[in-house]
Design a protein around this motif. Structure first.
Motif, PDB file in Angstrom:
ATOM      1  N   ALA A  45     -25.735  29.285 -55.291  1.00 31.65           N
ATOM      2  CA  ALA A  45     -25.891  29.048 -53.857  1.00 31.65           C
ATOM      3  C   ALA A  45     -25.493  27.636 -53.471  1.00 31.65           C
ATOM      4  CB  ALA A  45     -27.329  29.324 -53.430  1.00 31.65           C
ATOM      5  N   VAL A  46     -24.707  26.964 -54.308  1.00 29.96           N
ATOM      6  CA  VAL A  46     -24.242  25.610 -54.023  1.00 29.96           C
ATOM      7  C   VAL A  46     -22.781  25.673 -53.595  1.00 29.96           C
ATOM      8  CG1 VAL A  46     -23.844  23.305 -54.964  1.00 29.96           C
ATOM      9  CG2 VAL A  46     -25.846  24.622 -55.681  1.00 29.96           C
ATOM     10  N   ILE A  47     -22.450  24.975 -52.487  1.00 31.65           N
ATOM     11  CA  ILE A  47     -21.076  25.010 -51.982  1.00 31.65           C
ATOM     12  C   ILE A  47     -20.187  24.086 -52.785  1.00 31.65           C
ATOM     13  CG2 ILE A  47     -19.612  24.386 -50.025  1.00 31.65           C
ATOM     14  CD1 ILE A  47     -21.745  25.396 -48.170  1.00 31.65           C
ATOM     15  N   ASN A  48     -19.068  24.622 -53.239  1.00 32.49           N
ATOM     16  CA  ASN A  48     -18.049  23.845 -53.947  1.00 32.49           C
ATOM     17  C   ASN A  48     -16.773  23.951 -53.134  1.00 32.49           C
ATOM     18  OD1 ASN A  48     -16.130  22.728 -55.594  1.00 32.49           O
ATOM     19  ND2 ASN A  48     -16.709  23.870 -57.450  1.00 32.49           N
ATOM     20  N   ASP A  49     -16.391  22.864 -52.441  1.00 28.17           N
ATOM     21  CA  ASP A  49     -15.231  22.938 -51.554  1.00 28.17           C
ATOM     22  C   ASP A  49     -13.911  23.043 -52.313  1.00 28.17           C
ATOM     23  OD1 ASP A  49     -15.040  20.393 -52.550  1.00 28.17           O
ATOM     24  OD2 ASP A  49     -15.382  19.373 -50.648  1.00 28.17           O
ATOM     25  N   LYS A  50     -13.960  22.921 -53.643  1.00 26.89           N
ATOM     26  CA  LYS A  50     -12.737  23.073 -54.431  1.00 26.89           C
ATOM     27  C   LYS A  50     -12.649  24.455 -55.078  1.00 26.89           C
ATOM     28  CE  LYS A  50     -12.250  18.150 -55.553  1.00 26.89           C
ATOM     29  NZ  LYS A  50     -13.264  17.725 -54.582  1.00 26.89           N
ATOM     30  N   TYR A  51     -13.633  25.265 -54.862  1.00 30.11           N
ATOM     31  CA  TYR A  51     -13.682  26.593 -55.480  1.00 30.11           C
ATOM     32  C   TYR A  51     -12.961  27.611 -54.577  1.00 30.11           C
ATOM     33  CZ  TYR A  51     -15.688  30.847 -57.582  1.00 30.11           C
ATOM     34  OH  TYR A  51     -15.862  32.060 -58.202  1.00 30.11           O
ATOM     35  N   SER A  52     -12.107  28.441 -55.201  1.00 30.35           N
ATOM     36  CA  SER A  52     -11.396  29.496 -54.483  1.00 30.35           C
ATOM     37  C   SER A  52     -10.691  28.923 -53.245  1.00 30.35           C
ATOM     38  CB  SER A  52     -12.385  30.609 -54.104  1.00 30.35           C
ATOM     39  OG  SER A  52     -11.712  31.723 -53.567  1.00 30.35           O
ATOM     40  N   ASN A  53     -10.864  29.571 -52.097  1.00 32.32           N
ATOM     41  CA  ASN A  53     -10.210  29.116 -50.863  1.00 32.32           C
ATOM     42  C   ASN A  53     -11.206  28.417 -49.940  1.00 32.32           C
ATOM     43  OD1 ASN A  53      -7.793  29.027 -49.282  1.00 32.32           O
ATOM     44  ND2 ASN A  53      -8.653  30.581 -47.926  1.00 32.32           N
ATOM     45  N   ASN A  54     -12.243  27.837 -50.532  1.00 34.72           N
ATOM     46  CA  ASN A  54     -13.328  27.268 -49.737  1.00 34.72           C
ATOM     47  C   ASN A  54     -12.888  26.113 -48.847  1.00 34.72           C
ATOM     48  OD1 ASN A  54     -15.090  29.110 -50.723  1.00 34.72           O
ATOM     49  ND2 ASN A  54     -16.182  27.715 -52.104  1.00 34.72           N
ATOM     50  N   ALA A  55     -11.935  25.310 -49.302  1.00 32.55           N
ATOM     51  CA  ALA A  55     -11.506  24.156 -48.502  1.00 32.55           C
ATOM     52  C   ALA A  55     -10.982  24.613 -47.140  1.00 32.55           C
ATOM     53  CB  ALA A  55     -10.438  23.369 -49.256  1.00 32.55           C
ATOM     54  N   ALA A  56     -10.142  25.648 -47.138  1.00 31.90           N
ATOM     55  CA  ALA A  56      -9.574  26.149 -45.885  1.00 31.90           C
ATOM     56  C   ALA A  56     -10.644  26.788 -45.011  1.00 31.90           C
ATOM     57  CB  ALA A  56      -8.466  27.158 -46.180  1.00 31.90           C
TER      58      ALA A  56
END
Length: 471
Positions: free
Chosen positions: A194-205
């Motif tokens: 449940a922790v956000i990783n902005d580099k995971y998958s397409n999370n940055a976009a």
């Protein structure tokens, strides 16, 4: 030689037209020199003058049929006009005149200029208000195949279209202009994380969607953000108790991520969550075609426990479940966000710039006042009212005013659609009357105009006068 063709004299009711419609043969011609179509009492009168200078062959006969029409559905043929050679005129008098008693005929005298005057009247019918007159060459008695050569010269003077008056509604002042921007972000998490990783998958976009929405609003000096809400959803796969925890914790994680970027207090961001998005699953299923779609839909919409629903679909329709796991479940894990903001009021002078750049910041009343600074019927005038109904599609006043714009452009179909959402006020009755007027239903239009007049609208009285000119 036989010449076939047709002469068109375009005439509009109650107006005369000076036209020359010519069919030439060798050195001469047959032409109309003047024509008129007008109403006299309860009769429609047709007057045609024809000038003949062309010589006819011994077996030649020209038959001209005046036709009154306003559309393919309304056509009325009048008694024909015969222009005969001497031999054909004898046959006409012996045979044709007995069958067509109202036909008018002239015997052609070669080498001499002749003029024929045709005058005929018929009972006036309502559809004839926009009637046109055509003069068609139907047949020839010379026995030689004809050609399609013809010359058509006509100056059309249309009858003025009805210009009924309309009444716009002034919108109420919007005391507090609250606007909302909404969107969905599809943020991926590793299993049970449940922790956000902005580099995971397409999370940055996906995270950038939220950031851009907030930044765009914050850059607008005319607005101030009042509230942000985030609603998180988990997909229906897996146990409900786990999905409930994940949807709650992941929504809270997104709230904390946004709060670190902006100076919002915790109370400014409201969060909520749905453990499993079965409504989204139902929507996706409804938009697709599967052989067992109805059976699956019954399970999805049932009152069974979510875990039981998943188990039934997985066991009974394994191929479908694999498809949903691969293509749908990622779509059902989403965070819907809403950014609410307040917009300050604008003066009329400021409104034009705001309308050109970000019209949703204007209230309906501000757009109405802006429209009044432009000429009625102008491009900008119409654009403002039509933009208003696009931004406020369910607002009764916006719909009535948009109907008025459509009627000003003689678009009764579009106007009728807007009128369905218009309020039950005299201005709507007036607009409905205008729609009937433009469609040619004068009796119903008159009834509606009288109702609007009784309600105190002065425009209705003017429209009743116009109705009298068309009946």
């Amino acid at each position: 030689m036989k010449t076939r063709g047709f002469f068109i004299i375009a005439l509009i009711l109650s107006l005369s037209i000076q036209a020359q419609t010519v069919v030439t043969k060798e050195q001469g011609s047959v032409r109309t020199t003047s024509s008129s179509l007008y109403k006299m009492g309860k009769e429609l009168v047709v007057s045609i003058s024809i000038d003949i200078t062309r010589d006819f062959s011994p077996n030649e006969s020209m038959v001209l049929v005046p036709v009154i029409t306003d559309s393919p559905e309304h056509q009325l043929e009048l008694p024909p006009i015969y222009i005969n050679s001497r031999k054909q005129h004898i046959i006409f008098q012996r045979e044709t005149s007995k069958k067509e008693k109202e036909a008018q005929a002239l015997q052609r005298k070669n080498g001499v200029r002749q003029t024929m005057h045709y005058l005929q009247s018929v009972p006036f019918e309502k559809w004839m208000n926009r009637a046109a007159l055509s003069l068609i060459e139907r047949s020839c008695g010379c026995g030689i195949p004809g050609t399609e050569d013809f010359t058509c010269i006509a100056r059309l003077h249309p009858q003025p279209m009805p210009a009924p008056q309309l009444a716009f509604l002034t919108p109420q002042i919007e005391k507090s202009k609250i606007r909302k921007e909404k969107g969905s972000a599809f943020i991926d998490f590793p299993v049970n994380v449940a922790v956000i990783n902005d580099k995971y998958s397409n999370n940055a976009a996906e995270l950038n969607k939220i950031i851009e929405t907030i930044n765009t609003i914050k850059k607008d000096s005319n607005v101030s953000i009042t509230h942000i809400s985030i609603h998180g959803y988990a997909s229906p796969d897996g146990p409900l108790r786990i999905n409930e925890r994940l949807s709650r914790e992941r929504t809270q994680a997104l709230k904390e991520y946004v709060s670190r970027l902006y100076t919002f207090e915790g109370k400014d961001i409201h969060t909520s969550y749905t453990p499993e998005d079965w409504e989204g699953f139902e929507a996706l299923l409804g938009d697709t075609v599967f052989q067992q779609k109805e059976a699956i839909m019954r399970i999805v919409t049932s009152d069974r426990h979510p875990d039981h629903k998943e188990k039934m679909i997985k066991s009974r329709f394994p191929a479908f479940y694999r498809f949903a796991s691969r293509h749908w479940f990622t779509l059902l894990r989403h965070s819907d966000y809403t950014v609410e903001y307040h917009v300050r009021p604008f003066t009329v002078e400021e409104s034009q710039k705001v309308f050109d750049t970000n019209p949703k910041n204007l209230s309906l009343e501000e757009m109405f006042r802006l429209a009044l600074t432009h000429s009625p019927g102008s491009k900008m005038y119409n654009r403002i009212f039509m933009t208003a109904v696009q931004l406020f599609p369910d607002n009764p006043t916006a719909n009535l005013n948009a109907a008025c714009i459509a009627l000003m452009q003689k678009d009764t179909k579009t106007a009728t659609a807007f009128l369905r959402k218009a309020p039950a006020v005299p201005e709507k009755t007036l607009a409905e009357g205008v729609a009937c007027f433009l469609q040619g239903d004068y009796e119903k239009a008159e009834t509606l105009f009288r109702q609007a007049k009784d309600a105190g609208l002065p425009q209705a009285d003017e429209n009743l006068k116009q109705i009298g000119e068309f009946k």
